[in-house]
Enzyme design. Structure first.
Site, short mmCIF file in Angstrom:
data_model
loop_
_atom_site.label_atom_id
_atom_site.label_comp_id
_atom_site.label_asym_id
_atom_site.label_seq_id
_atom_site.Cartn_x
_atom_site.Cartn_y
_atom_site.Cartn_z
N ASP A 12 0.74 -1.27 -0.21
CA ASP A 12 -0.14 -0.38 -0.25
C ASP A 12 0.90 1.56 -0.28
OD1 ASP A 12 -2.58 1.56 -0.20
OD2 ASP A 12 -2.32 1.58 2.19
N HIS A 29 2.47 3.36 -8.68
CA HIS A 29 1.84 1.47 -9.61
C HIS A 29 3.73 1.30 -10.09
CE1 HIS A 29 -1.29 2.15 -7.21
NE2 HIS A 29 -1.97 2.42 -8.49
N LEU A 123 10.99 -19.56 -5.22
CA LEU A 123 10.07 -19.27 -4.74
C LEU A 123 8.72 -18.94 -5.44
CD1 LEU A 123 9.48 -17.39 -2.54
CD2 LEU A 123 9.94 -15.39 -4.79
C1 FPP Z 1 -2.47 -0.01 -3.27
O1 FPP Z 1 -1.78 1.10 -3.33
C2 FPP Z 1 -1.27 -0.83 -4.46
C3 FPP Z 1 -2.15 -1.10 -5.52
C4 FPP Z 1 -3.67 -1.12 -5.82
C5 FPP Z 1 -2.07 -1.65 -6.48
C6 FPP Z 1 -0.25 -2.46 -6.84
C7 FPP Z 1 0.04 -3.72 -7.36
C8 FPP Z 1 1.22 -3.18 -7.99
C9 FPP Z 1 2.21 -2.97 -7.45
C10 FPP Z 1 1.07 -3.70 -8.86
C11 FPP Z 1 2.14 -5.66 -8.94
C12 FPP Z 1 2.29 -5.78 -10.27
C13 FPP Z 1 3.51 -6.89 -10.21
C14 FPP Z 1 3.00 -7.63 -11.31
C15 FPP Z 1 4.29 -7.82 -9.05
P1 FPP Z 1 -2.73 2.73 -3.63
O2 FPP Z 1 -2.80 2.76 -4.91
O3 FPP Z 1 -3.68 1.93 -2.73
O4 FPP Z 1 -2.19 3.74 -2.55
P2 FPP Z 1 -2.27 4.74 -2.10
O5 FPP Z 1 -3.28 4.36 -0.05
O6 FPP Z 1 -1.10 5.67 -1.69
O7 FPP Z 1 -4.21 5.38 -2.57
#
Ligand code: FPP
Length: 226
Positions: A12, A29, A123
Site C-alpha cells: 500500500d 504503481h 520461490l
Molecule cells: C496500493 O496502493 C497498491 C495497489 C492497489 C496496486 C499494487 C500493484 C502493484 C504494485 C503491481 C504489482 C504487479 C506485479 C507484476 C508485481 P494505493 O494505490 O492504494 O496507494 P494509496 O493508498 O497511497 O492510494
C-alpha cells in the site's frame, strides 16, 4: 534468524508516494513493481518458499476507470514481458482471485505463465488479482456444496485458492494503515502481522529484513500454552 516460509504483503501507499512527487498515481504503481521485483530477489536469498502479493482487490474496481485500466495494462504487460525470465530464475507464478471480470487478454497471459514451471523451483509467487477474502470464502463454500465435500477446515483449505499452499507465517502491510482490507481472511488466522508507515515504493531490502527480524523474535503459540 527464523524466516517465514510463506510471506504475504499488502503493497500500500503507491498513490500517496506518487502524489507527494506531483506524479500520476500510476507512476507509483510502476515504481511498486520494481520494489516487488526486489522483494522477490530478497525472498530467494532468504529461502522463503511462498510470496503472496495483493495486486488488485475485489474492491479496487471502485477506483477511477483510468487507474483500473492502467493497472490491468501494467499487469498484463509485465507478465508478457517477464514470464520467461522469471521462470528461468526459478520462479513459479500463479494467481488467486476471480477471473470472470478481468480482461480476456490478461486472463490468457495469466494462464500462460501458470503453465510454465521452473526446472528447480526456488520461490512460488502468488499474485492476488481481483481477490477478496470474503469472495474466496463464498467461492470455496460453493465448491464444497457442488462437490458434496465434508464441511470441515481441511476440506475448506483444499478447495480454497490456496489449496496446496500453507497459511502465511507473516503478513506485511506498508503505507501506514493497520487493517487487513479483505485480504486472506481464512488463511491469516494465526499469521503474525507487521505494519509499517513506509510507502510501498520506498520499501527496500533493509525494510524487509527489519520486518523479518521482528518476526523472528515473536513467539508463535497457535492458541496453545507453551
Ligand atoms: C496500493 O496502493 C497498491 C495497489 C492497489 C496496486 C499494487 C500493484 C502493484 C504494485 C503491481 C504489482 C504487479 C506485479 C507484476 C508485481 P494505493 O494505490 O492504494 O496507494 P494509496 O493508498 O497511497 O492510494
Amino acid at each position: 534468524m527464523k524466516v517465514p516460509k510463506h510471506l504475504a504483503i499488502i503493497m500500500d501507499g503507491n498513490g500517496r508516494w506518487a502524489k507527494e512527487r506531483g506524479l500520476p498515481r500510476i507512476a507509483g504503481h510502476y515504481e511498486g513493481v520494481r520494489r516487488a521485483e526486489e522483494v522477490v530477489e530478497a525472498c530467494i536469498d532468504l529461502n522463503i518458499k511462498w510470496l503472496t502479493l495483493f495486486a488488485f482487490s475485489t474492491e479496487n474496481w471502485k477506483r477511477p476507470e483510468g487507474e483500473v485500466k492502467a493497472l490491468m495494462r501494467l499487469l498484463e504487460g509485465y507478465i508478457r514481458q517477464n514470464a520467461k525470465r522469471l521462470t528461468e530464475k526459478g520462479l513459479r507464478v500463479s494467481f488467486v482471485g476471480r477471473r470472470d471480470r478481468l480482461p480476456e487478454s490478461l486472463v490468457r497471459e495469466m494462464e500462460k505463465v501458470e503453465r510454465l514451471r521452473p526446472k528447480q523451483e526456488k520461490l512460488h509467487v502468488i499474485l492476488a488479482v481481483d481477490y477478496g477474502g470474503r469472495d474466496e470464502i463464498i467461492r470455496t463454500i460453493r465448491k464444497m456444496i457442488e462437490t458434496g465435500s465434508q464441511i470441515d477446515e481441511s476440506s475448506f483449505k483444499l478447495l480454497s485458492d490456496f489449496s496446496q499452499i500453507p497459511d502465511p507465517d507473516l503478513l506485511i502491510r506498508t503505507g501506514g494503515e493497520r487493517r487487513i482490507s479483505n485480504f486472506l481472511l481464512w488463511h491469516l488466522a494465526y499469521t503474525e502481522l507487521y505494519f509499517t508507515d513506509t510507502y510501498w515504493p520506498d520499501f527496500r531490502r533493509e525494510d524487509l529484513l527489519k520486518a523479518i527480524e521482528d518476526f523472528s523474535r515473536r513467539e508463535r503459540k497457535f492458541g496453545a500454552v507453551l
